[in-house]
Scaffold this motif. Sequence first.
Motif, PDB file in Angstrom:
ATOM      1  N   UNK A  65      40.248 -47.634  35.102  1.00  0.00           N
ATOM      2  CA  UNK A  65      40.444 -46.981  36.400  1.00  0.00           C
ATOM      3  C   UNK A  65      41.514 -45.898  36.360  1.00  0.00           C
ATOM      4  N   UNK A  66      41.489 -45.056  37.350  1.00  0.00           N
ATOM      5  CA  UNK A  66      42.428 -43.959  37.594  1.00  0.00           C
ATOM      6  C   UNK A  66      42.171 -42.749  36.705  1.00  0.00           C
ATOM      7  N   UNK A  67      42.060 -42.911  35.383  1.00  0.00           N
ATOM      8  CA  UNK A  67      41.975 -41.749  34.499  1.00  0.00           C
ATOM      9  C   UNK A  67      40.590 -41.537  33.895  1.00  0.00           C
ATOM     10  N   UNK A  68      39.749 -42.535  33.902  1.00  0.00           N
ATOM     11  CA  UNK A  68      38.387 -42.430  33.374  1.00  0.00           C
ATOM     12  C   UNK A  68      38.323 -41.648  32.064  1.00  0.00           C
ATOM     13  N   UNK A  69      38.972 -42.114  30.995  1.00  0.00           N
ATOM     14  CA  UNK A  69      38.951 -41.360  29.737  1.00  0.00           C
ATOM     15  C   UNK A  69      37.551 -41.299  29.146  1.00  0.00           C
ATOM     16  N   UNK A  70      37.264 -40.171  28.492  1.00  0.00           N
ATOM     17  CA  UNK A  70      35.968 -39.962  27.838  1.00  0.00           C
ATOM     18  C   UNK A  70      36.199 -39.522  26.401  1.00  0.00           C
ATOM     19  N   UNK A  71      35.258 -39.861  25.541  1.00  0.00           N
ATOM     20  CA  UNK A  71      35.247 -39.376  24.157  1.00  0.00           C
ATOM     21  C   UNK A  71      33.837 -38.883  23.869  1.00  0.00           C
ATOM     22  N   UNK A  72      33.745 -37.786  23.119  1.00  0.00           N
ATOM     23  CA  UNK A  72      32.422 -37.232  22.830  1.00  0.00           C
ATOM     24  C   UNK A  72      32.408 -36.521  21.483  1.00  0.00           C
ATOM     25  N   UNK A  73      31.199 -36.382  20.966  1.00  0.00           N
ATOM     26  CA  UNK A  73      30.950 -35.541  19.802  1.00  0.00           C
ATOM     27  C   UNK A  73      30.194 -34.335  20.319  1.00  0.00           C
ATOM     28  N   UNK A  74      30.679 -33.128  19.965  1.00  0.00           N
ATOM     29  CA  UNK A  74      30.107 -31.903  20.520  1.00  0.00           C
ATOM     30  C   UNK A  74      29.758 -30.922  19.417  1.00  0.00           C
ATOM     31  N   UNK A  75      28.581 -30.304  19.570  1.00  0.00           N
ATOM     32  CA  UNK A  75      28.167 -29.180  18.720  1.00  0.00           C
ATOM     33  C   UNK A  75      28.347 -27.922  19.549  1.00  0.00           C
ATOM     34  N   UNK A  76      29.054 -26.930  19.009  1.00  0.00           N
ATOM     35  CA  UNK A  76      29.343 -25.679  19.717  1.00  0.00           C
ATOM     36  C   UNK A  76      28.834 -24.517  18.869  1.00  0.00           C
ATOM     37  N   UNK A  77      28.126 -23.574  19.501  1.00  0.00           N
ATOM     38  CA  UNK A  77      27.548 -22.430  18.781  1.00  0.00           C
ATOM     39  C   UNK A  77      27.851 -21.140  19.522  1.00  0.00           C
ATOM     40  N   UNK A  78      28.187 -20.096  18.763  1.00  0.00           N
ATOM     41  CA  UNK A  78      28.401 -18.754  19.307  1.00  0.00           C
ATOM     42  C   UNK A  78      28.023 -17.748  18.228  1.00  0.00           C
ATOM     43  N   UNK A  79      27.818 -16.494  18.628  1.00  0.00           N
ATOM     44  CA  UNK A  79      27.503 -15.411  17.703  1.00  0.00           C
ATOM     45  C   UNK A  79      28.459 -14.237  17.917  1.00  0.00           C
ATOM     46  N   UNK A  80      29.701 -14.365  17.505  1.00  0.00           N
ATOM     47  CA  UNK A  80      30.687 -13.303  17.745  1.00  0.00           C
ATOM     48  C   UNK A  80      30.603 -12.183  16.710  1.00  0.00           C
ATOM     49  N   UNK A  81      29.665 -11.289  16.873  1.00  0.00           N
ATOM     50  CA  UNK A  81      29.452 -10.207  15.906  1.00  0.00           C
ATOM     51  C   UNK A  81      30.651  -9.262  15.893  1.00  0.00           C
ATOM     52  N   UNK A  82      31.114  -8.933  14.695  1.00  0.00           N
ATOM     53  CA  UNK A  82      32.169  -7.930  14.549  1.00  0.00           C
ATOM     54  C   UNK A  82      31.518  -6.555  14.578  1.00  0.00           C
ATOM     55  N   UNK A  83      32.249  -5.573  15.072  1.00  0.00           N
ATOM     56  CA  UNK A  83      31.705  -4.219  15.140  1.00  0.00           C
ATOM     57  C   UNK A  83      31.350  -3.733  13.745  1.00  0.00           C
ATOM     58  N   UNK A  84      30.199  -3.100  13.631  1.00  0.00           N
ATOM     59  CA  UNK A  84      29.708  -2.526  12.375  1.00  0.00           C
ATOM     60  C   UNK A  84      29.503  -3.550  11.274  1.00  0.00           C
TER      61      UNK A  84
END
Length: 180
Positions: A65-84
């Motif tokens: 109670x009160x804080x409801x802690x959570x734990x998870x495994x997460x997959x994160x994806x991005x495509x941050x292309x550099x210029x040129x």
Amino acid sequence: MEKICKLLLLVSVLLSPLNASAEFYGQLGLGRSFNEGSIIKDYKSKEYKDSNTYSLAAGYTFPIPFFNPRAEIEYLKANPKAKDTSVTELNSLFLNGYVNVPLIPIVDPYIGLGVGETRFEHNYSPAVQGMLGVDFEIPLISTTIGGEYRYLKINETGGKQSDKVKYHANILMLKLRYSF
């Protein structure tokens, strides 16, 4: 004895919105990454462009109670292309921990921290992220919709001067979580 019973009844009524329940969940996220990194190729520094970010997670909410802690495994994806340069993929696997702070029955602000590993610019590197957000519960369908800010930092990768990569990002994300 009667006063003690009344006091216990009052405390249980006041704490009833803070009851915690154990549950597994699946979560989808969609956001925008505002990248603040650079790559040094051929002794020239190039900045990364902003990009879309996607996440997929599975987790567990602990019955505290009160804080409801959570734990998870997460997959994160991005495509941050550099210029040129060619398209760059960022693929990360994180172990995240969260603490919810329920203020009113259907609104839960939270804070979290994640550690993991990222494949970025053909190298594997440790990464860390901090999260701050708010969830809005839809109790009838066991669903939560939320908004989140996160700061992602990847350790510098590359062993040679011409391959050095520095990357960190500010990410704004919308999340949808379904509890089982």
